[in-house]
Design an enzyme around this catalytic site. Structure first.
Site, short mmCIF file in Angstrom:
data_model
loop_
_atom_site.label_atom_id
_atom_site.label_comp_id
_atom_site.label_asym_id
_atom_site.label_seq_id
_atom_site.Cartn_x
_atom_site.Cartn_y
_atom_site.Cartn_z
N GLU A 103 1.80 -22.57 16.06
CA GLU A 103 1.77 -22.13 17.03
C GLU A 103 1.88 -24.11 17.85
O GLU A 103 1.24 -24.60 17.79
CB GLU A 103 0.50 -21.89 17.98
N GLU A 509 -12.37 11.87 -35.62
CA GLU A 509 -13.80 11.55 -35.32
C GLU A 509 -14.59 10.79 -36.21
O GLU A 509 -13.45 10.18 -36.17
CB GLU A 509 -14.13 12.65 -37.17
#
Length: 1104
Positions: A103, A509
């Site tokens: 600004e 497994e």
């Protein structure tokens, strides 16, 4: 163009503002909203302010805020004031760019005479700020094999949750403050690399280059190895890449159900940015079937990102998989952001982990057989539908929940963790003969590739001798086996995955002991850690891409991708993306979708990684009316709401504040009147009739022109309160009406839907029963019936309330009806009659599925209702299967209103406490909106004659669906996606037939049906009959002339005879004429006669 640093120059005060500009709370001011690069942003803002003498003071002294002070001339945006949709936040979140807002002066438009002073104030600040683009690290990310640039590789800085990506040349710039950092480069399909202790100095960028090797490549083969090179002007503490020390799980124990639930809740609370805990249903004993999602964007399917899942503990006494998956969750969470491999997997894969599919069995489990099955004593891995065998066991809740889950997510790769051996088992698990022999799937090579990916990372498994003490002669080459070759398993989960979804699943497994002691669990983790990660990597193999519409660029859902010579197609997800696992090689791919011309492409799958293959399909043209620009825009609008996150985005963008309570008849009436007072231009309140106790049956119409009939627009009916003891639907429809009205003119999507739809809402059909019912009665039948004690849904023809509604239903023009009830969580479709055949069940079932699919719980099929513990596949059911009865509103709507109606049961409790209404609204809002979208699909059109005159009352038959044209010749019918035949029938016109294709995501295009006059006479072409009649008449006239000439030449003695002959001829011609007319009438009647004519058609004929 990839920007690195940016400044956005404003006016109005004097300060440098940095992200974030808003906060989640959206407090007007005073809320500091910190970004992950907050320290860097403060530094950059301070650089500008310190070089601007007016800004540095921090006291702008502007007229509107004379006392405002900004310390050091800088401020956090949201702390100053909340700004949604700001550019600087977008730069940071969506690009590689850091931006602050400057600004520059109190006056926004100062006189030209002040510009020189402004230049002097800002000159040094602008230059100093620009110089900061050269701080931090910069470099290139390249490919190890050929040195080519890696585009869109991610640069991650440990401890800073903000990544950026490389540009088109593999280049990157990462702004950082001076310090020491661990920096990682990661790219899809490549092994990430981390550079440790990278020193960043002030005002000088450190050059940091990465060279990445493909995933799965041997770092010591062909001289390929990942490299990190660093150059800088300052001596560095780091000269070569050091492997990260991943944090290993510390919690090794057996987690029972409650313990597991707490574990999962703990991690989803501790790591909310990368986890989401959800449940897909419940077990027989009502235990939750938990799933933990681990992803950089949990809860969201990101187009192009594959979805992966692990499932453990399917057999309750096989517990190693359950514990390994809990370990994996901990490992992924604790190492995200610091370990490159974990970070890369989480950022590029949506990972779903179900630790226990059989929690009931686990609670009973021990080493041996006990606990293997679920609480109903069924083996869940023999409970899935099978391609070769008929599974007679009843489908179990756990099985149904998993099946619904798999239909809900676009899973690509999966593994099911078991125990009892040490091998990876891949499809098929059985064969047509039920014999123990190799049963090859079409993707046998892919299954062997992913199986080896796991076994090779588990040295003991790869040896192939799993349980030498138990089975000394058992051997699995490379630690993998075809399921049926090992032993036959009908009803297995992995085969069902492959045959019914896009997902490839294997069974792993994990060890010979099913329930080992807790002290052995660290050993199992160490043996399987690398394998679990490597298997996830293999979801990034084969081909991936998008199937998109060539016209509008949107994704095409449910398109089919086929690979030549591999008989296993996959389908695109809702967003149009797909993944297809393949082994390296060249393939001929075809993408096809209903209503589009197929496209074929050759693609080469690399040895590592995935090949991107996108398809652009062109719609097949059909004979339709010409579409205007507005119609095309609306079609695109419906498509956007139907595909991907369209409805979710709509909901997020609408006003949602509500105050829920139950309203009695008086409050309901005032609420409806209030809507008409506050929104008079879009609402109209109708009095349909009176109840037994003289209460009004209200109907509220919402549209942009409610006082004028608009037959060209689809008309949808929402109904609730047929049972007074189930008032949830009433409150949901009142809130729905308010939601639509409040957002009209504010939300573009809601505004567009109201402008293009006629919405009729009947919130309470049975107001008398509602007055008797009591809040909190979940199962009570008090208030279910009307004041005569009649259930309106079984006596729909004989009550005052139903007579009022019957008149509305029989108003032609309704396209769809949705009735809300209570007592369960599912959607049902016609018929309620027990033996009524359904000609177009696929359409009715599809409409019910649209509602269920947009409901967060319904589509899983697990009602969780105490009164109804059954699991309903996909959450939809034919109404007669739930409760068969005669005289229902749903059946009347279909039979006499020619309008499909579905019934939605919105809550287990008939009359739940009012504090539950808000959550029930959240559950049903998206589904209700989806009905407003769905009503615009199917087939619509105009029926007219050759002169362009509309034909009212023509019957349109579409694969069993019968509708009639309304004023203006309009018709609209909803149909299941796919090809359909249209037959149009009108008296005095030739029957017309057309073929159409209905899409699940596109608005209906207008079809013009133009009738020709019926040119048939006596069953023959009109031209032939006319020509024959003319020839016959000519012959008759000639014959008459000859007779007259002969007769006129005779004597007068024969005059009387001639008169008699002429009289006989006239009588004969009259007889011929009458006979002809009778014959024509008979033939025409025969032409329109149909021996199979239904009662409905007879009714239609009588009406005409």
């Amino acid at each position: 163009m990839s920007f690195v640093l940016s400044g956005n120059l404003h006016g109005g005060t004097v300060v440098a503002s940095y992200p974030f500009d808003d906060s989640a709370a959206h407090d007007q001011e005073g809320h500091y909203s910190r970004s992950s690069d907050d320290a860097l942003f403060r530094y950059l803002a301070r650089v500008y302010a310190a070089n601007n003498p007016a800004m540095e003071k921090g006291e702008p002294k502007c007229e509107d805020e004379p006392g405002k002070v900004f310390k050091d001339g800088i401020t956090n945006g949201a702390e100053w004031y909340d700004v949604s949709g700001g550019m600087q936040d977008f730069n940071f979140l969506r690009g590689n760019c850091l931006e602050i807002t400057m600004e520059l002066s109190c006056c926004k438009y100062p006189p030209a005479s002040q510009l020189r002073a402004e230049w002097e104030n800002n000159r040094e600040a602008l230059l100093a700020y620009m110089e900061k683009v050269h701080i931090g690290v910069r470099g290139f990310v390249k490919e190890a094999r050929n040195g080519s640039a890696l585009v869109d590789a991610r640069i991650l800085v440990a401890g800073i949750n903000h990544n950026l990506t490389t540009g088109r040349f593999g280049d990157y710039y990462r702004l950082l403050l001076p310090g020491t950092y661990n920096i990682t480069a990661a790219a899809t399909g490549y092994m990430p690399m981390m550079a440790s202790n990278v020193l960043v100095v002030e005002d000088k960028a450190t050059e940091l280059n990465f060279t990445l090797a493909p995933l799965g490549s041997d770092d010591h083969v062909d001289g390929l190895s990942p490299l990190v090179t660093i150059t800088a002007t300052t001596p560095l503490t780091h000269t070569s890449p050091a492997p990260s020390q991943a944090i290993q799980p510390q919690d090794f124990r057996h987690h029972h159900y409650s313990d597991m639930g707490l574990f999962l809740r703990k991690f989803t609370t501790e790591f909310p940015s990368i986890t989401r805990l959800y449940t897909i249903g419940t077990s027989v004993e009502n235990r939750d079937l938990y799933v933990m999602e681990v992803s950089d964007n949990p809860g969201v399917h990101e187009p192009g990102e594959p979805e992966f899942k692990y499932i453990g503990n399917m057999h309750g006494n096989e517990v190693v998989g359950r514990e390994l998956l809990l370990n994996l969750i901990e490992y992924l969470c604790r190492n995200y952001g610091s370990d490159p491999e974990v970070t890369q997997l989480v950022n590029t894969t949506r990972i779903h982990i179900m630790p226990s599919m059989n929690p009931d069995g686990y609670e009973k489990g021990m080493e041996g057989y006990r606990g293997r099955n679920n609480s109903n004593n069924y083996d869940l891995n023999r409970n899935f539908p099978d391609q070769f065998s008929t599974i007679t066991d009843p489908r179990q809740p756990e099985t149904i929940a998993v099946m619904n889950w798999l239909r809900s997510y676009p899973f690509v790769l999966s593994a099911n963790l078991h125990g009892g051996s040490l091998v990876v088992n891949y499809p098929f698990d059985d064969d047509p003969e039920g014999r123990t022999q190799y049963s090859k799937s079409p993707d046998d090579d892919v299954f062997k590739m992913v199986s080896r990916a796991y076994s090779r990372e588990n040295p003991l498994m790869y040896k192939g001798h799993p349980c030498e003490k138990l089975y000394p002669n058992e051997y699995f080459a490379e630690g993998i086996t075809n399921g049926a070759q090992w032993y036959n398993v009908p009803g297995g989960m992995q085969d069902w995955n492959y045959m019914n979804t896009n997902c490839f699943e294997v069974t792993i497994e994990l060890g010979c002991v099913k329930y080992p002691p807790a002290s052995d669990l660290p050993i199992y983790w160490e043996q399987n850690r690398r394998a679990l990660l490597q298997y996830i990597h293999h979801v990034h193999r084969g081909v991936r891409g998008m199937v998109i519409d060539s016209k509008d660029g949107t994704g095409i859902p449910n398109a089919t991708i086929t690979v030549e010579e591999i008989n296993h197609p996959v389908r695109t997800y809702k967003t149009g993306d797909y993944w297809r696992l393949l082994v390296p090689g060249t393939y001929h791919l075809t993408a096809s979708a209903q209503g589009y011309s197929p496209v074929k492409i050759y693609a080469t799958v690399p040895n590592n990684g995935v090949e991107q293959v996108d398809f652009r399909l062109t719609r097949v043209s059909h004979e339709t009316g010409s579409s205007t620009g507005g119609e095309l825009a609306f079609q695109n609008f419906i498509k956007e709401l139907s595909v991907g996150p369209g409805l979710d985005q709509l909901i997020q963008s609408t006003a949602a504040k509500s105050s829920f309570r139950y309203r009695g008849y008086k409050d309901l009436s005032e609420f409806l009147r209030g809507l008409t007072y506050n929104f008079p231009t879009i609402t109209k309140l109708r009095n349909l009739g009176l109840s037994v106790e003289v209460r009004t049956i209200w109907a509220l119409e919402i549209s942009n022109n409610p006082k004028v009939p608009e037959p060209s627009k689809p008309k949808i009916r929402f109904v609730a309160g047929i049972h007074g003891n189930a008032p949830v639907g009433t409150e949901l429809l009142l809130e729905f009406a308010a939601y639509l009205c409040i957002n009209y003119g504010k939300n573009p999507a809601i505004t567009r839907l109201i402008n293009e739809t006629r919405i009729v809402i009947l919130p309470s059909i049975n107001p008398d029963g509602r007055e008797q019912a009591k809040e909190g009665d979940c199962t009570s039948s008090v208030g279910m019936s009307n004041a005569h004690g009649k259930d309106l849904d079984t006596d729909f023809f004989a009550q005052p309330e139903t007579h009022a509604v019957m008149d509305l239903i029989q108003e032609r023009g309704f396209t769809l009806s949705v009735a809300l009830d209570g007592g369960s969580i599912l959607a049902t479709y016609p018929y309620d009659r027990p033996v009524q055949p359904v000609e177009y069940e696929d359409t009715l079932r599809y409409l019910a599925s649209v509602y269920a699919d947009n409901h967060p719980r319904m589509h899983f099929g697990d009602t969780r209702c105490p009164s109804d513990t059954s699991n309903i596949p996909e959450g939809i059911l034919r109404a007669a299967e739930k409760h068969s009865h005669m005289g229902s509103m749903k059946d009347f709507s279909v039979d006499f209103g020619h309008c499909p109606e579905i019934t939605v049961y919105t809550s287990c409790c008939l009359f739940p406490p009012a504090n539950q209404l808000a959550s029930l609204w959240e559950e049903n809002r998206k589904s209700l909106l989806s009905m407003l979208v769905e009503v615009h699909k199917g087939v619509r059109g105009v029926v007219r004659d050759q002169s362009g005159k509309p034909i009212v009352g023509a019957m349109i038959v579409l694969n069993g669906v019968k509708v009639f044209t309304t004023e203006g010749g309009y018709f609209h019918a909803l149909l299941a996606p796919g090809p359909h035949s249209i037959e149009a029938i009108a008296e005095g016109y030739q029957q017309q037939r057309k073929e159409v294709v209905v899409s699940s995501f596109e608005a209906a295009s207008t079809i013009i049906i133009e009738f020709d006059m019926d040119n048939r006479m006596f069953g023959l072409p009109r031209e032939f009959v006319v020509a024959s009649a003319a020839a016959s008449m000519t012959a008759l006239i000639v014959t008459a002339c000859i007779i007259w000439c002969v007769c006129s030449a005779k004597s007068n003695r024969q005059k009387d005879g001639f008169h008699r002959l002429r009289q006989h001829r006239d009588d004969y011609e009259d007889e011929i004429h009458l006979t002809s007319m009778g014959s024509k009438k008979s033939l025409l009647n025969h032409e329109f006669q149909d021996d199979s004519e239904s009662e409905e058609d007879t009714l239609y004929a009588n009406k005409l």
